[in-house]
Design a protein around this motif. Structure first.
Motif, mmCIF file in Angstrom:
data_model
loop_
_atom_site.group_PDB
_atom_site.id
_atom_site.type_symbol
_atom_site.label_atom_id
_atom_site.label_comp_id
_atom_site.label_asym_id
_atom_site.label_seq_id
_atom_site.Cartn_x
_atom_site.Cartn_y
_atom_site.Cartn_z
ATOM 1 N N LYS A 145 41.477 -14.984 78.614
ATOM 2 C CA LYS A 145 40.114 -14.640 79.029
ATOM 3 C C LYS A 145 40.093 -14.032 80.440
ATOM 4 C CE LYS A 145 35.999 -14.407 77.537
ATOM 5 N NZ LYS A 145 35.744 -13.389 76.525
ATOM 6 N N GLU A 146 41.146 -14.347 81.225
ATOM 7 C CA GLU A 146 41.148 -13.827 82.601
ATOM 8 C C GLU A 146 41.133 -12.302 82.632
ATOM 9 O OE1 GLU A 146 43.718 -15.405 81.258
ATOM 10 O OE2 GLU A 146 45.582 -14.309 81.628
ATOM 11 N N ILE A 147 41.614 -11.660 81.575
ATOM 12 C CA ILE A 147 41.607 -10.186 81.543
ATOM 13 C C ILE A 147 40.169 -9.691 81.518
ATOM 14 C CG2 ILE A 147 42.310 -8.131 80.239
ATOM 15 C CD1 ILE A 147 44.610 -9.846 79.098
ATOM 16 N N ALA A 148 39.349 -10.299 80.682
ATOM 17 C CA ALA A 148 37.943 -9.893 80.599
ATOM 18 C C ALA A 148 37.223 -10.176 81.908
ATOM 19 C CB ALA A 148 37.255 -10.625 79.455
ATOM 20 N N PHE A 149 37.516 -11.311 82.542
ATOM 21 C CA PHE A 149 36.857 -11.631 83.809
ATOM 22 C C PHE A 149 37.234 -10.602 84.867
ATOM 23 C CE2 PHE A 149 36.878 -16.315 82.388
ATOM 24 C CZ PHE A 149 35.665 -16.133 81.731
ATOM 25 N N ALA A 150 38.501 -10.210 84.869
ATOM 26 C CA ALA A 150 38.927 -9.216 85.854
ATOM 27 C C ALA A 150 38.201 -7.893 85.618
ATOM 28 C CB ALA A 150 40.439 -9.018 85.767
ATOM 29 N N GLN A 151 38.042 -7.525 84.343
ATOM 30 C CA GLN A 151 37.356 -6.273 84.035
ATOM 31 C C GLN A 151 35.912 -6.287 84.522
ATOM 32 O OE1 GLN A 151 38.892 -6.579 79.891
ATOM 33 N NE2 GLN A 151 38.272 -4.472 79.882
ATOM 34 N N ALA A 152 35.320 -7.490 84.522
ATOM 35 C CA ALA A 152 33.912 -7.585 84.872
ATOM 36 C C ALA A 152 33.679 -7.518 86.379
ATOM 37 C CB ALA A 152 33.340 -8.895 84.335
ATOM 38 N N ASP A 153 34.753 -7.558 87.168
ATOM 39 C CA ASP A 153 34.607 -7.558 88.622
ATOM 40 C C ASP A 153 34.091 -6.201 89.102
ATOM 41 O OD1 ASP A 153 36.857 -8.477 91.354
ATOM 42 O OD2 ASP A 153 34.882 -7.533 91.360
ATOM 43 N N PRO A 154 32.887 -6.158 89.658
ATOM 44 C CA PRO A 154 32.337 -4.853 90.049
ATOM 45 C C PRO A 154 33.133 -4.186 91.175
ATOM 46 C CG PRO A 154 30.895 -6.639 90.764
ATOM 47 C CD PRO A 154 31.972 -7.264 89.949
ATOM 48 N N VAL A 155 33.869 -4.985 91.951
ATOM 49 C CA VAL A 155 34.619 -4.390 93.071
ATOM 50 C C VAL A 155 35.835 -3.634 92.552
ATOM 51 C CG1 VAL A 155 35.824 -4.882 95.243
ATOM 52 C CG2 VAL A 155 33.851 -6.267 94.552
ATOM 53 N N THR A 156 36.420 -4.139 91.508
ATOM 54 C CA THR A 156 37.660 -3.527 91.034
ATOM 55 C C THR A 156 37.484 -2.799 89.702
ATOM 56 O OG1 THR A 156 38.266 -5.570 89.929
ATOM 57 C CG2 THR A 156 39.145 -5.251 92.153
ATOM 58 N N ASP A 157 36.247 -2.549 89.310
ATOM 59 C CA ASP A 157 36.070 -2.015 87.949
ATOM 60 C C ASP A 157 36.796 -0.699 87.734
ATOM 61 O OD1 ASP A 157 32.649 -0.707 88.067
ATOM 62 O OD2 ASP A 157 34.384 -0.343 89.332
ATOM 63 N N ARG A 158 37.039 0.045 88.799
ATOM 64 C CA ARG A 158 37.733 1.309 88.655
ATOM 65 C C ARG A 158 39.152 1.122 88.072
ATOM 66 N NH1 ARG A 158 36.901 4.995 93.717
ATOM 67 N NH2 ARG A 158 35.664 6.572 92.653
ATOM 68 N N GLU A 159 39.718 -0.057 88.327
ATOM 69 C CA GLU A 159 41.051 -0.335 87.793
ATOM 70 C C GLU A 159 41.064 -0.395 86.283
ATOM 71 O OE1 GLU A 159 43.557 -3.471 89.500
ATOM 72 O OE2 GLU A 159 41.795 -3.866 90.730
ATOM 73 N N TYR A 160 39.926 -0.683 85.679
ATOM 74 C CA TYR A 160 39.912 -0.997 84.253
ATOM 75 C C TYR A 160 39.205 0.044 83.406
ATOM 76 C CZ TYR A 160 41.725 -5.262 86.066
ATOM 77 O OH TYR A 160 42.522 -6.162 86.712
ATOM 78 N N THR A 161 38.886 1.167 84.022
ATOM 79 C CA THR A 161 38.284 2.255 83.246
ATOM 80 C C THR A 161 38.738 3.589 83.835
ATOM 81 O OG1 THR A 161 36.226 3.274 82.534
ATOM 82 C CG2 THR A 161 36.168 2.203 84.676
#
Ligand SMILES: NC(=O)c1ccc[n+]([C@@H]2O[C@H](COP(=O)([O-])OP(=O)(O)OC[C@H]3O[C@@H](n4cnc5c(N)ncnc54)[C@H](OP(=O)(O)O)[C@@H]3O)[C@@H](O)[C@H]2O)c1
Length: 325
Positions: free
Chosen positions: A136-152
């Motif tokens: 689940k930590e992957i989804a939580f990381a994706q939801a981080d608005p500060v780092t969202d650029r990393e995941y899209t």
């Protein structure tokens, strides 16, 4: 004229595609095509060949051919990168032409797969799957608005280093996903609507790069060109994908950057030593995806390409993809 064609697992029936339907290769014709085993020295009876077609010939077989095929005039490699043929020691008057364009589709798809796997953390999901763990930590990381650029890729600043044939196929697909693509090539200038900087613009560009994709050839000027200094210019949230050649990367510096968290992730299809030695530290580096040099796979439409090249050669026209030596 004798042409040596490798024993490839794909259709290379170029004579039938020639304007004369292959008549010159028929019994009694002026030309012959002989098939040779890529992994073996060229048999003695074929050392009089004037044209050699190569694909995944080992370096020592190429070096042997360079010594023994004294009548050779033209080498047509089906690889996009001609580095192994260039290093084999063929006489300077032997024309070398690459297979540029034959791998554009597959390398583009593989590069995109590596990019998405790294950006979307498929590696972390697969690792968790092997442990039967719901990560689940992957989804939580994706939801981080500060780092969202990393995941899209939407809004990601993508730099393609080596903006040639493959890059021109890849760039529009990245654009379609919302990325802002900039190229780096030997010469600056706009290409197909994309801004391209020269080597002198690289440092400034790296500081503003979320994803660095390398499609560089292995030539003396690119040996270990991605080193500790250039890696340190990338933001720590950046990712690196190499589908060009392993020799262009200082692998020790890459390992350091990934282990220390100075680089968020990487994916490599090519390594300096292939097959990658069992003891290589690359196998166990965190956030690193490895594929075993499979992006190109096999050349597409190679028979058509060789037939067109042969037609140009016979007519004294311009061969495509002649490599400067
Ligand atoms: N992993 C695989 O299975 C696989 C399969 C096929 C190809 N490859 C690799 O991918 C590479 C690229 O293929 P391609 O067909 O796109 O080749 P390409 O059309 O020749 O493109 C190479 C690009 O690299 C640029 N370049 C060369 N030296 C440079 C330097 N010192 N600094 C910055 N840019 C530099 C060139 O700039 P200019 O345009 O200004 O000359 C060109 O844009 C091949 O050489 C091969 O090594 C890998």
């Amino acid at each position: 004229m004798k042409i040596l064609a490798p024993d490839v697992p794909f259709d290379l029936d170029f004579p039938s595609l020639l304007p004369d339907g292959g008549a010159s290769f028929a019994p009694g014709g002026t030309d012959t095509v002989a098939t040779y085993a890529m992994g073996e020295p060229v048999p003695e009876e074929h050392t009089d060949a004037e044209v050699l077609i190569t694909w995944s010939n080992p370096p020592k077989v190429l070096a042997d051919a360079a010594r023994r095929l004294t009548r050779l005039r033209w080498i047509q490699t089906l690889s996009a990168g001609p580095d192994l043929v260039l290093r084999a020691g063929f006489a300077p008057d032997v024309v070398i032409a690459s297979g540029q364009s034959l791998h554009d589709d597959t390398v583009t798809e593989h590069t995109l797969a590596l990019i998405l796997a790294s950006v979307r953390r498929i590696d972390a999901s697969l690792a968790a799957q092997r442990e039967h763990r719901w990560a689940k930590e992957i989804a939580f990381a994706q939801a981080d608005p500060v780092t969202d650029r990393e995941y899209t890729l939407d809004g990601a600043r993508v730099t393609i280093w080596g903006f040639g044939s493959i890059a021109l196929r890849l760039a529009p697909l990245l654009t379609a996903l919302g990325a802002e693509v900039t190229g780096v090539a030997s010469r600056a200038g706009e290409r197909s609507g994309y801004p391209v900087v020269g080597p002198d613009g690289l440092d400034a560009l790296l500081a503003e790069t979320d994803l660095l994709v390398s499609l560089l050839p292995a030539i003396p000027a690119t040996q270990h060109i991605l080193d500790a200094r250039l890696l340190s210019l990338l933001p720590p949230t950046a990712r690196f994908v190499n589908v060009g050649r392993g020799a262009t990367v200082d692998e020790a510096a890459l390992v350091d950057a990934l282990r220390s968290g100075r680089l968020a992730g990487a994916a490599l299809d090519v390594m300096e030593t292939e097959p990658l030695p069992e003891a290589s530290p690359l196998w166990d580096v965190p956030n690193l995806i490895l594929t075993p040099h499979v992006a190109g796979g096999r050349p597409r439409r190679a028979a058509r390409f060789v037939a067109d090249q042969l037609t140009a050669w016979r007519q004294g026209g311009d061969l495509r993809n002649v490599v400067a030596r």
